[in-house]
Design a protein around this motif. Sequence first.
Motif, PDB file in Angstrom:
ATOM      1  N   THR A 177       0.842  -1.190   0.000  1.00 40.18           N
ATOM      2  CA  THR A 177       0.000   0.000   0.000  1.00 40.18           C
ATOM      3  C   THR A 177       0.879   1.242   0.000  1.00 40.18           C
ATOM      4  N   GLY A 178       0.479   2.255  -0.761  1.00 40.93           N
ATOM      5  CA  GLY A 178       1.212   3.519  -0.794  1.00 40.93           C
ATOM      6  C   GLY A 178       2.643   3.340  -1.252  1.00 40.93           C
ATOM      7  N   ASP A 179       3.535   4.041  -0.576  1.00 39.50           N
ATOM      8  CA  ASP A 179       4.957   3.990  -0.936  1.00 39.50           C
ATOM      9  C   ASP A 179       5.724   2.951  -0.136  1.00 39.50           C
ATOM     10  N   SER A 180       5.006   2.192   0.688  1.00 35.72           N
ATOM     11  CA  SER A 180       5.687   1.226   1.538  1.00 35.72           C
ATOM     12  C   SER A 180       6.268   0.087   0.709  1.00 35.72           C
ATOM     13  N   ALA A 181       7.497  -0.275   1.056  1.00 34.55           N
ATOM     14  CA  ALA A 181       8.131  -1.416   0.396  1.00 34.55           C
ATOM     15  C   ALA A 181       7.833  -2.714   1.129  1.00 34.55           C
ATOM     16  N   THR A 182       7.235  -2.586   2.301  1.00 34.93           N
ATOM     17  CA  THR A 182       6.905  -3.764   3.086  1.00 34.93           C
ATOM     18  C   THR A 182       5.561  -4.318   2.639  1.00 34.93           C
ATOM     19  N   PRO A 183       5.496  -5.579   2.301  1.00 35.24           N
ATOM     20  CA  PRO A 183       4.216  -6.149   1.850  1.00 35.24           C
ATOM     21  C   PRO A 183       3.159  -6.068   2.939  1.00 35.24           C
ATOM     22  N   GLN A 184       1.963  -5.654   2.561  1.00 37.68           N
ATOM     23  CA  GLN A 184       0.836  -5.734   3.470  1.00 37.68           C
ATOM     24  C   GLN A 184       0.407  -7.185   3.638  1.00 37.68           C
ATOM     25  N   ARG A 185       0.519  -7.919   2.536  1.00 37.34           N
ATOM     26  CA  ARG A 185       0.228  -9.343   2.555  1.00 37.34           C
ATOM     27  C   ARG A 185       0.941 -10.004   1.388  1.00 37.34           C
ATOM     28  N   ARG A 186       1.384 -11.220   1.616  1.00 45.22           N
ATOM     29  CA  ARG A 186       1.989 -12.012   0.541  1.00 45.22           C
ATOM     30  C   ARG A 186       1.044 -13.139   0.163  1.00 45.22           C
ATOM     31  N   TYR A 187       0.792 -13.286  -1.127  1.00 44.02           N
ATOM     32  CA  TYR A 187      -0.025 -14.387  -1.647  1.00 44.02           C
ATOM     33  C   TYR A 187       0.903 -15.483  -2.149  1.00 44.02           C
ATOM     34  N   VAL A 188       0.765 -16.673  -1.565  1.00 40.29           N
ATOM     35  CA  VAL A 188       1.575 -17.830  -1.947  1.00 40.29           C
ATOM     36  C   VAL A 188       0.641 -18.834  -2.608  1.00 40.29           C
ATOM     37  N   ALA A 189       0.808 -19.022  -3.913  1.00 32.66           N
ATOM     38  CA  ALA A 189      -0.065 -19.923  -4.666  1.00 32.66           C
ATOM     39  C   ALA A 189       0.542 -21.314  -4.750  1.00 32.66           C
ATOM     40  N   VAL A 190      -0.316 -22.323  -4.600  1.00 37.73           N
ATOM     41  CA  VAL A 190       0.117 -23.711  -4.697  1.00 37.73           C
ATOM     42  C   VAL A 190      -0.687 -24.401  -5.798  1.00 37.73           C
ATOM     43  N   ASP A 191      -0.242 -25.608  -6.167  1.00 34.72           N
ATOM     44  CA  ASP A 191      -0.821 -26.293  -7.330  1.00 34.72           C
ATOM     45  C   ASP A 191      -2.005 -27.183  -6.962  1.00 34.72           C
ATOM     46  N   GLY A 192      -2.858 -26.682  -6.088  1.00 31.60           N
ATOM     47  CA  GLY A 192      -4.085 -27.366  -5.724  1.00 31.60           C
ATOM     48  C   GLY A 192      -5.090 -26.310  -5.347  1.00 31.60           C
ATOM     49  N   GLY A 193      -5.860 -26.581  -4.299  1.00 32.80           N
ATOM     50  CA  GLY A 193      -6.798 -25.569  -3.840  1.00 32.80           C
ATOM     51  C   GLY A 193      -8.148 -26.150  -3.492  1.00 32.80           C
ATOM     52  N   MET A 194      -9.206 -25.431  -3.840  1.00 24.87           N
ATOM     53  CA  MET A 194     -10.542 -25.809  -3.426  1.00 24.87           C
ATOM     54  C   MET A 194     -11.010 -27.115  -4.056  1.00 24.87           C
ATOM     55  N   SER A 195     -10.362 -27.588  -5.093  1.00 22.22           N
ATOM     56  CA  SER A 195     -10.747 -28.885  -5.663  1.00 22.22           C
ATOM     57  C   SER A 195     -10.310 -30.043  -4.771  1.00 22.22           C
ATOM     58  N   ASP A 196      -9.240 -29.878  -4.020  1.00 19.32           N
ATOM     59  CA  ASP A 196      -8.800 -30.958  -3.122  1.00 19.32           C
ATOM     60  C   ASP A 196      -9.084 -30.653  -1.661  1.00 19.32           C
ATOM     61  N   ASN A 197      -9.494 -29.422  -1.348  1.00 16.55           N
ATOM     62  CA  ASN A 197      -9.887 -29.090   0.030  1.00 16.55           C
ATOM     63  C   ASN A 197     -10.854 -27.910  -0.008  1.00 16.55           C
ATOM     64  N   ILE A 198     -12.137 -28.221  -0.014  1.00 16.85           N
ATOM     65  CA  ILE A 198     -13.178 -27.201  -0.088  1.00 16.85           C
ATOM     66  C   ILE A 198     -13.519 -26.619   1.279  1.00 16.85           C
ATOM     67  N   ARG A 199     -13.029 -27.206   2.365  1.00 15.95           N
ATOM     68  CA  ARG A 199     -13.466 -26.811   3.705  1.00 15.95           C
ATOM     69  C   ARG A 199     -13.206 -25.337   4.030  1.00 15.95           C
TER      70      ARG A 199
END
Length: 445
Positions: free
Chosen positions: A320-342
């Motif tokens: 956000t803004g001029d900050s170089a520090t991530p507000q949040r990091r998104y880490v994507a993996v090769d699965g998801g709601m198809s193998d764990n919908i909970r």
Amino acid sequence: MADFNELPAQVWPRNAQRQEDGEVTIGGVPLSEIAEEYGTPVMVFDEDDFRSRCRDMAEAFGAPERVHYASKAFLSKRIARWVNEEGLAMDVASLGELRIALAADFPAERITVHGNNKSANFLRACVEAQVGHVVIDSAQELELLDLIAAKAQRVQPVLIRVTPGVDAHTHEFIATSHEDQKFGISLATGEAFAAAQACLRAENLTLVGLHCHVGSQVFDGEGFKLAAERIMALYSQIHNELGYALKEIDLGGGYGIPYTAHESPLDIKAVSKDLLAAVAHTADELGIEPPTVLVEPGRALVGASAVTVYEVGVIKDVTTGDSATPQRRYVAVDGGMSDNIRPALYGAEYDARVINRYTDGEEIPSRVVGSHCESGDILIENISLPNDVAAGDFLATAATGAYSYSMSSRYNAAFRPAVVAVRAGMIKPMLRRETLDDLLSLEVD
């Protein structure tokens, strides 16, 4: 702050260990070795962990045959064989689950059958297989089963599923003992007692007991105790007014398990003590032998016995803004709601760790997401992950043994993952990974 490289004991399988080189092993087998051989996502079951939980539950309730594994949590022929070898019984909630159990040569007399809308074909299969119990869920089903059993010239043992009107303090979608829901026959309206009378009149049904289930992922032991007391009140009414002593009381399952490091497991020994005491108290007042208490744990046996291993792909930082520090990091993996919908369905939380090496980066707010075309394809909404997690790492989510594979889908034409078991340094395949040929086999040109 806890070390990210530590594996929380209450969440991970009992035989999970991080080795000196940073590799995580289960049953002596490196998880990254399994990921490389079977691809990712891959589910890994700790066989000894599962068997030990079966034994713990059997000890708590007095005998293995009193514990019915709720197979809807996860079922395969190999799991069914483990349950059988440990001497437990099993419950199934569909014709498909019944067929899998029978295909594994699970003894039909140790199978209890559930379902709020059992078809005639399903009930016919139950009678033909001579299952131990069919749990009656409605007056309509009672009449249909009696007719089917008569045509087969058999007498089918049954339990009546009673709705005891207990607030289980769990997610609305998995609470099953309050009045306004689809399961069971009401205790408060007198319909459950009427069902007991109808069972005793039926020529081809034998009423052996009562059943109730307060919900899933329940941590309030008082809910189980209150349900037992209310069921035993109906038991007393049947005994006093109909002169009939039931042999069994099935108090269901739903025992909560921890999914994250800050959660604690339900004290099963304390719960069993309360339930057995409630049943014994009523029997003592009636001056009769107490009925046998049955329970139906699923998640509590299999949930923490498995992990799911993914490969990390794209990593994105949100700033956000001029900050170089991530507000949040998104880490994507090769699965998801198809193998764990909970997580998408219930807002379920999970623990995750890098399992192929040690990490030493600063922990930052992160979100583990899948690869599907949905913004809600989130496996872990809020987690602190080391900032040195990188593409190509293997990331494992713990406690995925229950309701992950059994609720999996082919969304975005995803292939359901391979499932393997580990024990004493050996890998035993349980279910192979689906392939494109599996998907195309359903096509009609």
